[in-house]
Design an enzyme around this catalytic site. Structure first.
Site, PDB file in Angstrom:
ATOM      1  N   TYR A 163       0.818  -1.226   0.000  1.00 52.90           N
ATOM      2  CA  TYR A 163       0.000   0.000   0.000  1.00 52.90           C
ATOM      3  C   TYR A 163       0.846   1.269   0.000  1.00 52.90           C
ATOM      4  O   TYR A 163       0.327   2.367  -0.154  1.00 52.90           O
ATOM      5  CB  TYR A 163      -0.953   0.002   1.189  1.00 52.90           C
ATOM      6  CG  TYR A 163      -2.022  -1.058   1.072  1.00 52.90           C
ATOM      7  CD1 TYR A 163      -3.098  -0.887   0.206  1.00 52.90           C
ATOM      8  CD2 TYR A 163      -1.941  -2.232   1.804  1.00 52.90           C
ATOM      9  CE1 TYR A 163      -4.073  -1.863   0.083  1.00 52.90           C
ATOM     10  CE2 TYR A 163      -2.919  -3.213   1.684  1.00 52.90           C
ATOM     11  CZ  TYR A 163      -3.976  -3.019   0.819  1.00 52.90           C
ATOM     12  OH  TYR A 163      -4.947  -3.981   0.699  1.00 52.90           O
ATOM     13  N   HIS A 169      -5.393  -1.725   9.356  1.00 54.04           N
ATOM     14  CA  HIS A 169      -5.100  -2.081   7.968  1.00 54.04           C
ATOM     15  C   HIS A 169      -4.870  -0.822   7.131  1.00 54.04           C
ATOM     16  O   HIS A 169      -5.650   0.123   7.197  1.00 54.04           O
ATOM     17  CB  HIS A 169      -6.240  -2.918   7.380  1.00 54.04           C
ATOM     18  CG  HIS A 169      -5.831  -3.645   6.159  1.00 54.04           C
ATOM     19  ND1 HIS A 169      -5.933  -3.088   4.906  1.00 54.04           N
ATOM     20  CD2 HIS A 169      -5.281  -4.869   5.993  1.00 54.04           C
ATOM     21  CE1 HIS A 169      -5.484  -3.954   4.018  1.00 54.04           C
ATOM     22  NE2 HIS A 169      -5.082  -5.046   4.645  1.00 54.04           N
ATOM     23  N   PRO A 170      -3.824  -0.815   6.310  1.00 52.27           N
ATOM     24  CA  PRO A 170      -3.434   0.409   5.602  1.00 52.27           C
ATOM     25  C   PRO A 170      -4.133   0.659   4.266  1.00 52.27           C
ATOM     26  O   PRO A 170      -3.789   1.607   3.574  1.00 52.27           O
ATOM     27  CB  PRO A 170      -1.932   0.185   5.369  1.00 52.27           C
ATOM     28  CG  PRO A 170      -1.812  -1.290   5.217  1.00 52.27           C
ATOM     29  CD  PRO A 170      -2.826  -1.870   6.177  1.00 52.27           C
ATOM     30  N   CYS A 171      -5.133  -0.133   3.908  1.00 60.25           N
ATOM     31  CA  CYS A 171      -5.718  -0.021   2.569  1.00 60.25           C
ATOM     32  C   CYS A 171      -6.280   1.362   2.259  1.00 60.25           C
ATOM     33  O   CYS A 171      -6.293   1.788   1.112  1.00 60.25           O
ATOM     34  CB  CYS A 171      -6.776  -1.095   2.349  1.00 60.25           C
ATOM     35  SG  CYS A 171      -8.185  -0.977   3.454  1.00 60.25           S
ATOM     36  N   ARG A 172      -6.753   2.104   3.253  1.00 57.09           N
ATOM     37  CA  ARG A 172      -7.352   3.416   3.015  1.00 57.09           C
ATOM     38  C   ARG A 172      -6.474   4.569   3.507  1.00 57.09           C
ATOM     39  O   ARG A 172      -6.838   5.723   3.386  1.00 57.09           O
ATOM     40  CB  ARG A 172      -8.727   3.501   3.691  1.00 57.09           C
ATOM     41  CG  ARG A 172      -9.732   2.479   3.233  1.00 57.09           C
ATOM     42  CD  ARG A 172     -10.413   2.797   1.928  1.00 57.09           C
ATOM     43  NE  ARG A 172     -11.105   4.065   2.019  1.00 57.09           N
ATOM     44  CZ  ARG A 172     -11.166   4.947   1.037  1.00 57.09           C
ATOM     45  NH1 ARG A 172     -10.616   4.702  -0.107  1.00 57.09           N
ATOM     46  NH2 ARG A 172     -11.798   6.091   1.206  1.00 57.09           N
TER      47      ARG A 172
END
Length: 184
Positions: free
Chosen positions: A58, A109-112
């Site tokens: 990411y 979680h780093p997705c956003r």
């Protein structure tokens, strides 16, 4: 000597009733008042170790939390989720193995992260403020505090944003804006 042994009472025949002989001159047995302990007025607090790694996929920072109770004993996953926003618990925040430590941590979680940080920096630019590169981490931690509302973060440096003419230099140097519009 045998006569002496005959005068000694046999222990098997001895009755416990004979142990206490009432004495009218004796003081009455004291009565004790048991004081109840006051309610604990000390606030018990949890502490967290926070580590930040770089997520190559990411291309953003990734936050890891490991919690302790007031006795420095590790928190259970259920206890950690009590300190996480219910909108994020078990969705954005999960319990996973830390990439560099041998213990499972709560991970945001780093997705956003990149998209949210871009919005924050764009908003700062639209309001005429500049996000300096050295303040990116503080801005990021303020963003993360929305996920962990019950965890008090210590910000010893205030993130200030300054405007340079018509342009804003974004904190990571990837996005720039001019007049409120992003420019790659």
């Amino acid at each position: 000597m045998e006569d002496d042994c005959e005068n000694v009472p046999d222990m098997e025949e001895f009755e416990e009733e004979n142990l206490v002989v009432p004495d009218a001159a004796a003081l009455p047995a004291p009565s004790y008042v048991v004081r109840e302990e006051p309610e604990d007025t000390i606030m018990k607090t949890r502490t967290y170790d926070l580590s930040i790694t770089y997520d190559k996929y990411y291309q953003t920072p990734r936050i890891w939390l490991f919690g302790y109770n007031e006795n420095r004993q590790p928190l259970t996953p259920e206890q950690i989720f009590e300190d996480i926003s219910q909108d994020h618990a078990k969705k954005t925040v999960t319990i996973e193995p830390h990439p560099h430590l041998s213990v499972r941590h709560a991970s945001i979680h780093p997705c956003r992260h990149a998209a949210v940080m871009k919005k924050i920096v764009d908003h700062m630019c639209e309001t005429g403020r500049q996000a300096r590169v050295d303040q990116y981490l503080f801005i990021f931690l303020k963003f993360i505090s929305a996920v962990t509302p019950t965890i008090e973060h210590d910000y010893t440096v205030e993130a200030e944003v300054q405007k340079q003419g018509n342009s804003c230099l974004c904190s990571v140097g990837v996005y720039c804006c001019q007049g409120g519009r992003e420019k790659a």
